[in-house]
Design an enzyme around this catalytic site. Structure first.
Site, PDB file in Angstrom:
ATOM      1  N   ASP A   1       0.824  -1.210   0.000  1.00 37.36           N
ATOM      2  CA  ASP A   1       0.000   0.000   0.000  1.00 37.36           C
ATOM      3  C   ASP A   1       0.852   1.251   0.000  1.00 37.36           C
ATOM      4  O   ASP A   1       2.016   1.234   0.391  1.00 37.36           O
ATOM      5  CB  ASP A   1      -0.896   0.024   1.247  1.00 37.36           C
ATOM      6  CG  ASP A   1      -0.081  -0.082   2.529  1.00 37.36           C
ATOM      7  OD1 ASP A   1       0.857  -0.912   2.562  1.00 37.36           O
ATOM      8  OD2 ASP A   1      -0.366   0.657   3.483  1.00 37.36           O
ATOM      9  N   GLU A   2       0.234   2.333  -0.438  1.00 40.25           N
ATOM     10  CA  GLU A   2       0.771   3.678  -0.292  1.00 40.25           C
ATOM     11  C   GLU A   2       2.205   3.796  -0.767  1.00 40.25           C
ATOM     12  O   GLU A   2       3.052   4.407  -0.104  1.00 40.25           O
ATOM     13  CB  GLU A   2       0.672   4.122   1.172  1.00 40.25           C
ATOM     14  CG  GLU A   2      -0.760   4.221   1.641  1.00 40.25           C
ATOM     15  CD  GLU A   2      -0.876   4.799   3.051  1.00 40.25           C
ATOM     16  OE1 GLU A   2      -1.567   5.804   3.203  1.00 40.25           O
ATOM     17  OE2 GLU A   2      -0.278   4.228   3.970  1.00 40.25           O
ATOM     18  N   VAL A   3       2.480   3.212  -1.910  1.00 38.30           N
ATOM     19  CA  VAL A   3       3.807   3.372  -2.494  1.00 38.30           C
ATOM     20  C   VAL A   3       3.718   4.472  -3.542  1.00 38.30           C
ATOM     21  O   VAL A   3       2.944   4.365  -4.493  1.00 38.30           O
ATOM     22  CB  VAL A   3       4.279   2.059  -3.140  1.00 38.30           C
ATOM     23  CG1 VAL A   3       5.659   2.238  -3.743  1.00 38.30           C
ATOM     24  CG2 VAL A   3       4.260   0.944  -2.117  1.00 38.30           C
TER      25      VAL A   3
ATOM     26  N   ALA B   1       5.649   6.613   3.372  1.00 39.68           N
ATOM     27  CA  ALA B   1       5.790   5.492   2.446  1.00 39.68           C
ATOM     28  C   ALA B   1       6.634   5.878   1.238  1.00 39.68           C
ATOM     29  O   ALA B   1       6.755   5.119   0.296  1.00 39.68           O
ATOM     30  CB  ALA B   1       4.423   5.015   2.010  1.00 39.68           C
TER      31      ALA B   1
END
Lengths: 559, 559
Positions: A335-337, A354
């Site tokens: 997530d949240e890359v 992130a």
């Protein structure tokens, strides 16, 4: 004896019961009339008579196929006895009772000899408590020992301290309860990266999960902020812990799982542990011990996609995981890359840190991207899929946060379970694409959202807009998430409870038996919250925001 | 080996140590350098060497005079072992250790055979942990078993899990600690009238009190809002409970005290229970079961001074109390009784509902007052003094809230202890009048005042402006008060801790060893808060108001 068949006969009967419960609670502040079981079983019938638990309440196993070599049933039975005697001193004079009102014990019949706890294990049970004739035993039958443990939890909620006789009574016998969960994955996430949670705290969370029939502890072990777990293959990784003290040894992790796994099989509380290794974002802390995992000292995440060492470390960690965490799934995050850096900070989301497109900002990585003809977005996909392959090579199936599906769903391994969190409407797309899904939409099922109230938790329906039965089966369940930014050992219990219990009923109880208006279960949920308090669990009042202190003096049953 | 004698050599050495501790904590986030004991003992010296607790760490009692028939010492020793092993799995390989670094056990010598726990019992102890030679034992000597229990608590704080060897180490041996409390009354009030507190919750509070060497649980059992305790002499009194469930049987109360009293003597955690019966105000709930106790149905408190039945009931309650509560003192309240009704609501204070001058407003009572030539103020005095006589007749000495002293101090029985709460400056007047005093000024030591921060708790000096040594001795101690208006099972622990610990050091540690600036103990108190967390106690961060959630991710040792 009244007989109220709740399965099939549907909403009307449920409503009548709920209204009755609410009425009684309003009137007497927690009296024991009505059905007060949480989560509500699939089918319940009951009568009018109270009976008393014998001083020497026995466990019998006549007719069982299960040898209980790992003592899972026996331990569960003693926990059951402890819990029903916890709130008051049982010192009644049994010589005064009519023998016909004494329940001598419980006979448990388990059909399967296999007690490996795993995703999809049969959790059904059938419990009957007769109005006794001497000698009288209650009867619990289950396919597996894990179904029997659920039956014991239900039984414990039929028991109550009787202030006249000073013994534990079972109210409203005879009972006949037939039960099984609606979803096989009923999770709670805890986060030990944003705040370290000591072992006794995690164990108590596991105990309380069992009370609400949740069955997966999703352990978000590491993240940007800290890396508390020992990884023997890469012993400097836990240099990323907050302090020398705030760490888990391999033995500590195994001890947590041992609440569950005993000799790799028997899981004493029926709760699986889903370990998460969130890659390639949310991994800054890894580089404290191994700075090569950072794109550069100044730009520290996502993990360096250009360096084979990143994948070697993931392989080492998952190899070590596989020795401790025997659940079928591992969670690989994803997530949240941030895959672009056109807008600084974009993609960090609300979990912080992130990454800021470090891959294109770092010359070495940028060069590697060009060489392999990838942009950052493609490199993100490459990283996630390669991590999936590593996990598969260690025998795991995979859970990934929903961004992986949103960005390249058609490329995900078919063994992927997509973990929704951003909002509603995701599950229907995931299952339409033929993948499995776990629902955790943050607006309703994130416990750190203190303005998400218990009715939000109760009413969040995982199968919204999914009518095709085949697709419905792909929604394996849901999970409430206790992210740790503002949660440590001082406030974790009251932030989890009682809101997690509202979701637990949604995940356990047949759809037709669920209340269509949360007010119908208000009294019963208050009762369950007070039950948690009686067992020493710091469940917060239902009124007010999540983990609010009580606003004024008053009964537990009115707050 | 360094030797730092803290007693007498005074402030300078203390400051050096505190600065050192703070420095280490800031640097390493909770490293184990320096003296991390809370509350700080009277005299401490220590060395440089770490030793390891044997796998089979033994209790020996060679040379003791005490037979431990009630198993107080043995139980305390096993609790000590449990607590030092709680945070991590101890699985080190002892075969690898040099035998000279292994501590084989603890020898405890207790000089007195008497283990009656009572006000003023000797609580001193002397603990030495040698740098071992084979076989090596630590040594604990105490006048009474209660001093030995304190020694075990101190010892537990010298122990720490060692992440390299995977065993429990005792750091900085050799230790020599000589210790005794500054004040003999070190209390914590809990209030089970505004919110019912289940038994497991109260037991856990008692456990945590022992960690901080507090020794009196002041149980404010009943008040205006509810009457949860069973009183056999007047069995309808607990009709005033919030609900049928939210009640304590006599056996429950005895069980709480049993954490303390065993066969009327042995008190397993060294903590006394001071029961409170607050009269004549704060007693509305009594009339639910016995409406004759109210002046009238419309005007329900203070208790009817004109009715002999009021005193009969008090006599019955205190008679029943005396069978359960063996502490030398009983608390008779006496606060916030409105003795005039010229200004409606005056005198209710912040605890609510102590009456609106019902005595003059109620014709029957008013008539009685005239007949006996009393105004309300004189009737209040009459009531309090008559209740004192009843308590004395049951063998109790009396504690009364300070209003009784402020209004008619010269009339109070000389066996009265005046309990300060309204503000500072009271103790000096009380002791000047020759009476004893307990300090609880609300601006500093009321835990429900969330804006009273830990430095306020730490710096509140009971002997302010009292220099005469005879008068100093009349201040028997102090008490932090956890009133229950906004405190139930969900938030009691984090509202009590860590602020109560700050007061606990003020009450335990010799004046000369106390920090003059609370910043000097910040690191050590954070360490103690994290220690409570490791033991499963929900102590809140030190930053922020009372019971605040952590504001952001971070180490326990920095929050």
């Amino acid at each position: 004896m009244e007989k109220r068949e709740m399965k099939g006969s549907g909403v009307w009967v449920v409503l009548v019961l709920f209204v009755l419960v609410e009425w009684v609670v309003s009137k007497k502040g927690g009296d024991d009339d009505g059905v007060k079981i949480w989560p509500m079983p699939a089918s319940v019938s009951y009568g009018h008579k109270n009976v008393y638990m014998s001083k020497d309440f026995q466990l019998k196993t006549e007719g069982t196929n299960y040898n209980d070599a790992s003592s899972i049933l026996k331990d569960g039975f003693f926990r059951f006895l402890d819990v029903v005697k916890l709130a008051h001193v049982v010192d009644g004079d049994f010589s005064k009772f009519d023998a016909s009102t004494i329940l001598q014990g419980l006979n448990v019949v388990i059909l399967s000899q296999n007690d490996e706890l795993q995703y999809g294990v049969d959790e059904s049970y059938k419990l009957s408590v007769p109005y006794p004739q001497n000698p009288a035993f209650a009867h619990l039958e289950a396919q597996t020992v894990y179904g029997a443990l659920h039956g014991l939890q239900t039984f414990s909620q039929l028991c109550n301290f009787n202030f006249s006789s000073r013994v534990v009574e079972v109210y409203k016998t005879p009972w006949t309860i037939t039960d099984q969960p609606r979803f096989s994955f009923r999770g709670l996430l805890i986060d030990t990266s944003r705040h370290y949670q000591p072992l006794p705290v995690i164990k108590k969370v596991i105990d309380s999960m069992a009370y609400a029939k949740l069955n997966v502890l999703h352990w978000h072990i590491v993240d940007t902020q800290s890396f508390p777990l020992e990884i023997p293959s890469y012993p400097k990784l836990w240099d990323g812990a907050y302090s020398i003290q705030e760490r888990y040894t391999v033995a500590d992790a195994a001890e947590i799982v041992r609440q569950v796994i005993y000799l790799l099989y028997a899981q004493t509380r029926g709760i699986n542990v889903l370990a998460e290794l969130d890659v390639p974002g949310h991994a800054l802390s890894w580089g404290i011990g191994y700075p090569f995992l950072w794109p550069s000292k100044d730009c520290q995440q996502p993990l360096d996609v250009s360096n084979e060492f990143s994948f070697k470390v993931i392989d080492g960690i998952l190899s070590d995981f596989s020795k401790i965490f025997k659940f079928k799934f591992v969670h690989l995050g994803g997530d949240e890359v941030n895959t672009t850096c056109s807008v600084p900070g974009l993609g960090e989301g609300n979990r912080l840190g992130a990454g800021r497109g470090c891959w294109t900002l770092t010359p070495r990585v940028s060069k590697w991207l060009k060489k392999h003809g990838m942009n950052e977005s493609e490199a993100y996909q490459y990283f996630v899929l390669r991590a999936q392959e590593i996990a598969l090579s260690h025998g795991y199936e995979i859970v990934n946060w929903e961004e992986t599906f949103n960005d390249f769903g058609d490329k995900l391994n078919p063994k992927t379970v997509v973990h929704n969190w951003l909002g509603g409407g995701v599950a229907e797309k995931v299952v339409a694409a033929g993948l499995r899904c776990i629902v955790s939409n943050q607006d309703k099922w994130y416990l750190d959202h203190l303005d998400a109230l218990w009715p939000d938790f109760y009413m969040n329906e995982p199968l919204t807009n999914i009518t095709n039965p085949k697709q419905q089966k792909l929604v394996i369940g849901g999970e409430v998430c206790m992210w740790g930014e503002t949660v440590d050992a001082s406030d974790i219990e009251q932030t989890i409870w009682p809101r997690a219990a509202a979701a637990a009923e949604r995940l356990w109880t047949p759809y037709d038996n669920l209340a269509k208006d949360p007010r119908q279960v208000f009294g019963r949920l208050k009762h369950f919250r007070c039950l948690l308090n009686k067992r020493g669990v710091a469940a917060a009042p239902l009124t007010g925001l999540g983990r609010s202190a009580p606003m004024e003096p008053g009964s537990c049953y009115s707050q």
